[in-house]
Design an enzyme around this catalytic site. Structure first.
Site, mmCIF file in Angstrom:
data_model
loop_
_atom_site.group_PDB
_atom_site.id
_atom_site.type_symbol
_atom_site.label_atom_id
_atom_site.label_comp_id
_atom_site.label_asym_id
_atom_site.label_seq_id
_atom_site.Cartn_x
_atom_site.Cartn_y
_atom_site.Cartn_z
ATOM 1 N N TYR A 93 -65.965 21.110 27.872
ATOM 2 C CA TYR A 93 -65.695 22.576 27.626
ATOM 3 C C TYR A 93 -66.708 23.032 26.824
ATOM 4 O O TYR A 93 -66.889 22.613 25.686
ATOM 5 C CB TYR A 93 -64.541 22.814 27.349
ATOM 6 C CG TYR A 93 -64.231 24.307 26.774
ATOM 7 C CD1 TYR A 93 -64.233 25.274 27.966
ATOM 8 C CD2 TYR A 93 -64.367 24.746 25.571
ATOM 9 C CE1 TYR A 93 -64.146 26.607 27.791
ATOM 10 C CE2 TYR A 93 -64.204 26.110 25.414
ATOM 11 C CZ TYR A 93 -64.239 26.977 26.500
ATOM 12 O OH TYR A 93 -64.248 28.288 26.043
ATOM 13 N N ARG A 110 -59.990 31.905 26.743
ATOM 14 C CA ARG A 110 -60.206 30.458 26.913
ATOM 15 C C ARG A 110 -61.069 30.046 28.454
ATOM 16 O O ARG A 110 -60.444 28.840 28.832
ATOM 17 C CB ARG A 110 -59.214 29.606 26.700
ATOM 18 C CG ARG A 110 -58.742 29.827 24.995
ATOM 19 C CD ARG A 110 -57.330 29.298 24.609
ATOM 20 N NE ARG A 110 -57.054 29.514 23.126
ATOM 21 C CZ ARG A 110 -57.499 28.816 22.103
ATOM 22 N NH1 ARG A 110 -58.197 27.915 22.318
ATOM 23 N NH2 ARG A 110 -57.045 29.366 21.161
ATOM 24 N N GLN A 166 -84.274 50.422 45.758
ATOM 25 C CA GLN A 166 -84.958 51.570 46.322
ATOM 26 C C GLN A 166 -85.998 51.025 47.355
ATOM 27 O O GLN A 166 -86.585 49.865 47.536
ATOM 28 C CB GLN A 166 -85.561 52.304 45.363
ATOM 29 C CG GLN A 166 -84.727 52.750 44.306
ATOM 30 C CD GLN A 166 -83.838 53.908 44.324
ATOM 31 O OE1 GLN A 166 -82.636 54.087 43.967
ATOM 32 N NE2 GLN A 166 -84.086 54.829 45.666
ATOM 33 N N LYS A 221 -67.278 29.632 29.334
ATOM 34 C CA LYS A 221 -67.632 30.183 30.571
ATOM 35 C C LYS A 221 -69.066 30.193 30.716
ATOM 36 O O LYS A 221 -69.879 30.594 29.671
ATOM 37 C CB LYS A 221 -66.968 31.259 30.964
ATOM 38 C CG LYS A 221 -65.480 30.849 31.385
ATOM 39 C CD LYS A 221 -65.555 30.566 32.936
ATOM 40 C CE LYS A 221 -64.033 30.085 33.125
ATOM 41 N NZ LYS A 221 -64.098 29.118 34.277
ATOM 42 N N ASP A 222 -69.705 30.528 31.991
ATOM 43 C CA ASP A 222 -71.065 30.709 32.083
ATOM 44 C C ASP A 222 -71.787 31.952 31.777
ATOM 45 O O ASP A 222 -72.948 32.017 31.564
ATOM 46 C CB ASP A 222 -71.557 30.393 33.403
ATOM 47 C CG ASP A 222 -70.686 29.002 34.099
ATOM 48 O OD1 ASP A 222 -70.279 28.250 33.220
ATOM 49 O OD2 ASP A 222 -70.731 28.693 35.260
ATOM 50 N N ASP A 239 -70.189 38.952 30.344
ATOM 51 C CA ASP A 239 -69.529 37.903 29.270
ATOM 52 C C ASP A 239 -68.059 37.588 29.728
ATOM 53 O O ASP A 239 -67.273 38.624 30.274
ATOM 54 C CB ASP A 239 -69.479 38.505 28.078
ATOM 55 C CG ASP A 239 -69.123 37.425 26.720
ATOM 56 O OD1 ASP A 239 -69.518 36.218 27.025
ATOM 57 O OD2 ASP A 239 -68.426 37.892 25.887
ATOM 58 N N HIS A 259 -65.733 34.873 19.150
ATOM 59 C CA HIS A 259 -66.678 34.855 20.748
ATOM 60 C C HIS A 259 -66.829 36.409 20.951
ATOM 61 O O HIS A 259 -67.048 36.371 21.964
ATOM 62 C CB HIS A 259 -65.834 34.264 21.805
ATOM 63 C CG HIS A 259 -65.863 32.614 21.554
ATOM 64 N ND1 HIS A 259 -67.033 31.791 21.591
ATOM 65 C CD2 HIS A 259 -64.897 31.800 21.044
ATOM 66 C CE1 HIS A 259 -66.670 30.629 21.106
ATOM 67 N NE2 HIS A 259 -65.274 30.542 21.032
ATOM 68 N N ASP A 306 -75.318 31.710 24.503
ATOM 69 C CA ASP A 306 -74.357 31.899 23.516
ATOM 70 C C ASP A 306 -74.835 30.938 22.634
ATOM 71 O O ASP A 306 -74.755 29.874 22.457
ATOM 72 C CB ASP A 306 -73.014 31.629 24.141
ATOM 73 C CG ASP A 306 -72.048 31.920 22.697
ATOM 74 O OD1 ASP A 306 -72.497 31.936 21.573
ATOM 75 O OD2 ASP A 306 -70.919 31.855 22.993
ATOM 76 N N ASP A 341 -71.053 37.586 23.394
ATOM 77 C CA ASP A 341 -71.733 36.574 22.470
ATOM 78 C C ASP A 341 -72.711 36.091 23.123
ATOM 79 O O ASP A 341 -73.306 35.130 22.401
ATOM 80 C CB ASP A 341 -70.631 35.577 21.990
ATOM 81 C CG ASP A 341 -69.880 35.070 23.274
ATOM 82 O OD1 ASP A 341 -70.302 35.185 24.409
ATOM 83 O OD2 ASP A 341 -69.157 34.058 23.020
ATOM 84 N N ASP A 342 -73.341 36.808 23.985
ATOM 85 C CA ASP A 342 -74.477 36.066 24.710
ATOM 86 C C ASP A 342 -75.746 36.899 24.421
ATOM 87 O O ASP A 342 -75.816 38.223 24.694
ATOM 88 C CB ASP A 342 -74.404 36.057 26.037
ATOM 89 C CG ASP A 342 -73.485 35.230 26.718
ATOM 90 O OD1 ASP A 342 -73.710 33.689 26.728
ATOM 91 O OD2 ASP A 342 -72.226 35.695 26.769
HETATM 92 C C1 F6R Z 1 -63.641 32.394 26.609
HETATM 93 C C2 F6R Z 1 -64.217 32.195 25.219
HETATM 94 C C3 F6R Z 1 -62.937 32.477 24.320
HETATM 95 C C4 F6R Z 1 -62.650 31.076 23.835
HETATM 96 C C5 F6R Z 1 -61.332 31.359 22.742
HETATM 97 C C6 F6R Z 1 -61.161 29.860 21.943
HETATM 98 O O1 F6R Z 1 -65.134 32.248 27.519
HETATM 99 O O2 F6R Z 1 -65.252 31.832 24.728
HETATM 100 O O3 F6R Z 1 -61.828 33.065 24.699
HETATM 101 O O4 F6R Z 1 -62.210 30.114 24.685
HETATM 102 O O5 F6R Z 1 -61.585 32.252 21.714
HETATM 103 O O6 F6R Z 1 -62.291 29.401 21.360
HETATM 104 P P1 F6R Z 1 -62.197 28.185 20.287
HETATM 105 O O7 F6R Z 1 -61.842 26.948 21.051
HETATM 106 O O8 F6R Z 1 -63.772 27.993 20.173
HETATM 107 O O9 F6R Z 1 -61.464 28.590 19.208
HETATM 108 MG MG MG Z 2 -69.074 31.942 22.665
HETATM 109 MG MG MG Z 3 -70.067 34.490 26.246
#
Ligand code: F6R
Ligand code: MG
Ligand code: MG
Length: 362
Positions: free
Chosen positions: A228, A265, A241, A231-232, A132, A20, A13, A53-54
């Site tokens: 933070y 989050r 097959q 997430k991965d 994602d 996101h 990402d 977003d990846d």
């Molecule tokens: C979850 C993710 C989003 C952000 C959320 C807050 O993996 O990427 O849910 O955690 O939008 O993002 P920030 O802290 O960047 O505003």
């Molecule tokens: Mg992101």
């Molecule tokens: Mg992502």
């Protein structure tokens, strides 16, 4: 140089559009341009796509796994995409590139990676799952069903080439140690670990012949960065097959959306929805988590495809179920078990609140 083909899937990402939710088309174009120019001497073929977003880079080559040249090409690609993202002030531009300098291997530097090397069969169907708003443990339940559950995979019962079962290689994300289980003999031992999917994740699966069948990306980004960073959002490669599970057996677990950790989050349980690539834009409460399944036939390393496998109407009901589960869970708001337990959340205000209130605990 070996005659084997290496399939490397790398993801990062490096900027969201909007928030996101997705990747700007100019960033995907930049990735294709970089791979075409800088990869021309080492890549056989490549495909670029995104889930949420990846950005996902699918690369074929003959350099083997952990190749410095391939990893540095992917790193350069993500860097160029970051530049494009920065110009448009995309959200969180460069967020998964944790270091300023490339160290020789992309592992531990932010991007996720799954790679396997094999002798291409007469016909080589593969599925690459990309998710994602979730974490690598999301693959535990489907991988168990695909490779060990006869109620999912009838081939385990009636295909003489599959009847001997599969070997699961499980990684302990906290201790960073691997353990293997032969199934069906060690099914119950395996499940003790796979059920704890926030800590133990399937790294690889092998046929009883030793042939590689599946590989996942296992990076726990939050641990890697010590803070933070999201997430991965894992990837998973599965060969199909001819003595391995059929395409339909590999897709079948996703007909019943399971609950995974991630979503808003990175701090909530929610259903993982199988969607077409064009519907891989998580919006509601930044989710719910998504998975796409890109099918390819390999032909001397060329990626023929992709076929967007979850676009099939046969997964409409799974989507409906997932949306109903999402409605139900959202009603719990900030309460567990919709919200993750304290030690699993990506971030928390608990320490600050505790500090402010400490005199009030009697
Ligand atoms: C979850 C993710 C989003 C952000 C959320 C807050 O993996 O990427 O849910 O955690 O939008 O993002 P920030 O802290 O960047 O505003
Ligand atoms: Mg992101
Ligand atoms: Mg992502």
């Amino acid at each position: 140089m070996s005659t084997k083909i290496t399939l490397s899937v790398l993801k990062a990402d490096v900027g969201g559009f909007i928030g996101h939710g997705s990747v700007h088309p100019d960033m995907l174009e930049e990735a294709k341009k970089t791979l075409k120019q800088e990869g021309k001497d080492i890549l056989i073929d490549f495909n670029v796509t995104n889930v949420g977003d990846d950005i996902n880079l699918v690369l074929t080559h003959q350099e083997g796994i952990n190749s410095r040249d391939i990893h540095s090409l992917a790193w350069a690609t993500f860097l160029n995409c970051t530049e494009v993202a920065k110009k448009m002030k995309m959200y969180g531009a460069g967020q998964d590139l944790l270091s300023d300098a490339f160290s020789g291997n992309i592992k531990g530097m932010g991007p996720g990676i799954a790679e396997m090397e094999f002798e291409e069969r007469t016909s080589e169907p593969i599925i690459i799952f990309m998710a994602d708003k979730t974490e690598p443990g999301a693959w535990n339940l489907p991988l168990y069903k695909i490779f060990a559950d006869p109620f999912n995979t009838i081939g385990l019962v009636i295909d003489p080439k599959m009847h001997a079962g599969f070997v699961f290689e499980v990684l302990d994300l906290i201790e960073d140690i691997l353990v293997t289980f032969s199934c069906p003999e060690e099914l119950y031992d395996l499940l003790v670990f796979l059920g704890a999917s926030n800590r133990y994740v399937v790294k690889s699966i092998f046929a009883s012949s030793g042939e590689i069948a599946a590989v996942s990306s296992t990076q726990k980004l939050n641990q890697m960065a010590g803070r933070y960073v999201g997430k991965d959002d894992p990837v998973l490669i599965v060969r199909c097959q001819s003595g391995l599970p059929a395409v339909g057996e590999v897709l079948e677990p996703f007909a019943n959306p399971h609950l995974v950790a991630g979503w808003m989050r990175g701090s909530h349980y929610g259903p993982i929805i199988p969607v077409s690539q064009k519907n891989a834009v998580p919006t509601r409460f930044d989710g719910p988590p998504r998975v796409i399944a890109m099918g390819f036939q390999l032909a001397n390393g060329k990626l023929i495809g992709p076929q967007d496998l979850f676009a099939d109407v046969a997964f409409d009901r799974a989507r409906q179920t997932a949306l109903e589960v999402a409605d139900y869970m959202r009603k719990m708001g900030p309460f567990e078990p919709h919200r993750l337990p304290l030690d699993e959340m990506e971030y928390t205000t608990m320490p600050q609140v505790m500090e402010r209130l400490k005199g009030r605990f009697k």
